[in-house]
Design a protein around this motif. Structure first.
Motif, PDB file in Angstrom:
ATOM      1  N   GLY A   6      19.323  42.953  41.030  1.00 44.30           N
ATOM      2  CA  GLY A   6      20.369  43.971  41.043  1.00 44.30           C
ATOM      3  C   GLY A   6      20.432  44.799  42.302  1.00 44.30           C
ATOM      4  N   VAL A   7      19.802  44.351  43.377  1.00 44.72           N
ATOM      5  CA  VAL A   7      19.781  45.131  44.614  1.00 44.72           C
ATOM      6  C   VAL A   7      21.183  45.244  45.208  1.00 44.72           C
ATOM      7  N   THR A   8      21.926  44.147  45.182  1.00 46.19           N
ATOM      8  CA  THR A   8      23.289  44.172  45.748  1.00 46.19           C
ATOM      9  C   THR A   8      24.176  45.154  45.012  1.00 46.19           C
ATOM     10  N   PHE A   9      24.099  45.142  43.680  1.00 45.81           N
ATOM     11  CA  PHE A   9      24.904  46.072  42.888  1.00 45.81           C
ATOM     12  C   PHE A   9      24.511  47.528  43.171  1.00 45.81           C
ATOM     13  N   LEU A  10      23.213  47.786  43.281  1.00 45.38           N
ATOM     14  CA  LEU A  10      22.753  49.145  43.548  1.00 45.38           C
ATOM     15  C   LEU A  10      23.214  49.620  44.924  1.00 45.38           C
ATOM     16  N   ARG A  11      23.145  48.754  45.919  1.00 47.63           N
ATOM     17  CA  ARG A  11      23.571  49.146  47.266  1.00 47.63           C
ATOM     18  C   ARG A  11      25.057  49.474  47.305  1.00 47.63           C
ATOM     19  N   LEU A  12      25.857  48.688  46.588  1.00 48.45           N
ATOM     20  CA  LEU A  12      27.290  48.974  46.553  1.00 48.45           C
ATOM     21  C   LEU A  12      27.590  50.259  45.782  1.00 48.45           C
ATOM     22  N   SER A  13      26.859  50.493  44.700  1.00 47.29           N
ATOM     23  CA  SER A  13      27.107  51.683  43.888  1.00 47.29           C
ATOM     24  C   SER A  13      26.766  52.956  44.642  1.00 47.29           C
ATOM     25  N   PHE A  14      25.851  52.892  45.612  1.00 43.79           N
ATOM     26  CA  PHE A  14      25.479  54.077  46.375  1.00 43.79           C
ATOM     27  C   PHE A  14      26.639  54.579  47.239  1.00 43.79           C
ATOM     28  N   LEU A  15      27.567  53.696  47.569  1.00 36.14           N
ATOM     29  CA  LEU A  15      28.684  54.085  48.431  1.00 36.14           C
ATOM     30  C   LEU A  15      29.882  54.620  47.656  1.00 36.14           C
ATOM     31  N   TYR A  16      29.908  54.438  46.358  1.00 34.87           N
ATOM     32  CA  TYR A  16      31.063  54.873  45.566  1.00 34.87           C
ATOM     33  C   TYR A  16      31.346  56.368  45.692  1.00 34.87           C
ATOM     34  N   PRO A  17      30.345  57.258  45.657  1.00 34.64           N
ATOM     35  CA  PRO A  17      30.660  58.694  45.784  1.00 34.64           C
ATOM     36  C   PRO A  17      31.360  59.059  47.085  1.00 34.64           C
ATOM     37  N   MET A  18      31.080  58.340  48.184  1.00 30.29           N
ATOM     38  CA  MET A  18      31.722  58.637  49.450  1.00 30.29           C
ATOM     39  C   MET A  18      33.159  58.133  49.498  1.00 30.29           C
ATOM     40  N   ILE A  19      33.478  57.133  48.682  1.00 31.81           N
ATOM     41  CA  ILE A  19      34.825  56.569  48.674  1.00 31.81           C
ATOM     42  C   ILE A  19      35.773  57.439  47.845  1.00 31.81           C
ATOM     43  N   MET A  20      35.250  58.080  46.815  1.00 30.13           N
ATOM     44  CA  MET A  20      36.096  58.851  45.904  1.00 30.13           C
ATOM     45  C   MET A  20      36.709  60.056  46.614  1.00 30.13           C
ATOM     46  N   PRO A  21      37.973  60.374  46.350  1.00 30.16           N
ATOM     47  CA  PRO A  21      38.625  61.546  46.968  1.00 30.16           C
ATOM     48  C   PRO A  21      37.963  62.846  46.520  1.00 30.16           C
TER      49      PRO A  21
END
Length: 285
Positions: free
Chosen positions: A93-108
């Motif tokens: 699940g490393v790939t999923f975790l790395r992508l999820s870490f960027l979600y807060p920066m993408i959100m308006p």
């Protein structure tokens, strides 16, 4: 010589842009900070600086901004280092975790603040739950709790970005270092102290600069939470500057801008001096 001239020509657009859009306005700001008047300005020396440092709102803004950085920057970077070390040992699940870490920066930012208001507003979810239990609610966004809400927003928004930076740096450390240390009986803490942490220091210094810059950019969240005149706990330097711009108080804004730059340069110089001192001591044992 020809290569040097070519390099200068290639860099000249950037240098010209820096001189026109940054350095020249800064010189004008310095002149405004020691002068007074409209049109024909009169030199007044350090009077503007004296009035600035006697201004209670400026002192409050400096206090809150420093407090905000002292809370958010060490906690966020420390937690990011710990999470990156843990993530290095995760097998699935490393790939999923790395992508999820960027979600807060993408959100308006506006949608994030709306969610905070939904939970912590005067008629929000939290107050409704307190009312059902017989307790009296409060407007959390206009009390001292607003400061900690702002800190939590910073932590949630940027920790994932720093984790990815540290994780990428950790992936560059050869595994042979840890195997060699294990042969001599080194534990996990000793591996982190003598292998991981020294090799991670350059990335930590880089993220330290980024985190300070991001802390200065927190005005959007603070403004959306409390407006131009929020609770005293989240009245930051950006509020002070913005409110004085609206009042056309250029001399006070200029004095504040020059003072902030001077403080940042002093802190940077002190940090660099400490870094050189530590490096020299290590070099000479």
């Amino acid at each position: 010589m020809k290569k040097r001239n070519n390099g200068f020509l290639l860099a000249s657009p950037a240098l010209l842009g820096f001189l026109v859009f940054y350095f020249a306005p800064f010189l004008i700001t310095c002149w405004y900070s020691v002068s007074f008047g409209i049109g024909k300005r009169e030199f007044v020396g350090l009077v503007n600086y004296q009035e600035l440092f006697e201004n209670e709102m400026f002192l409050l803004a400096v206090k809150n901004t420093c407090r905000y950085m002292l809370v958010t920057v060490p906690v966020t970077l420390g937690a990011a280092v710990g999470l990156s070390v843990v993530l290095r040992h995760v097998a699935r699940g490393v790939t999923f975790l790395r992508l999820s870490f960027l979600y807060p920066m993408i959100m308006p930012i506006a949608s994030i603040v709306l969610a905070v208001q939904f939970f912590c507003g005067d008629s929000g979810f939290l107050n409704r739950m307190l009312t059902l239990t017989g307790m009296q609610g409060t407007d959390w966004l206009h009390t001292s709790a607003a400061f900690w809400i702002l800190c939590i927003l910073y932590f949630w928004r940027f920790i994932g970005y720093y984790v990815l930076i540290y994780f990428a740096k950790l992936q560059m450390i050869p595994g042979e270092y840890y195997e060699y240390a294990a042969l001599y009986g080194a534990g996990e803490w000793q591996k982190f102290r003598f292998i991981t942490w020294p090799l991670l220091i350059p990335a930590v210094l880089f993220t330290l600069v980024l985190s300070v810059m991001n802390a200065f950019r927190c005005y959007r969240e603070a403004f959306l939470l409390g407006g131009n005149y929020p609770d005293d706990s989240i009245y930051l330097l950006q509020h002070f500057m913005n409110n004085n711009i609206r009042n056309l108080n250029y001399q006070k804004i200029s004095a504040a801008a020059v003072s902030i730059l001077a403080m940042l340069l002093l802190v940077s110089a002190a940090g660099y001096a400490v870094y050189r001192l530590v490096k020299r001591r290590r070099a000479y044992g």
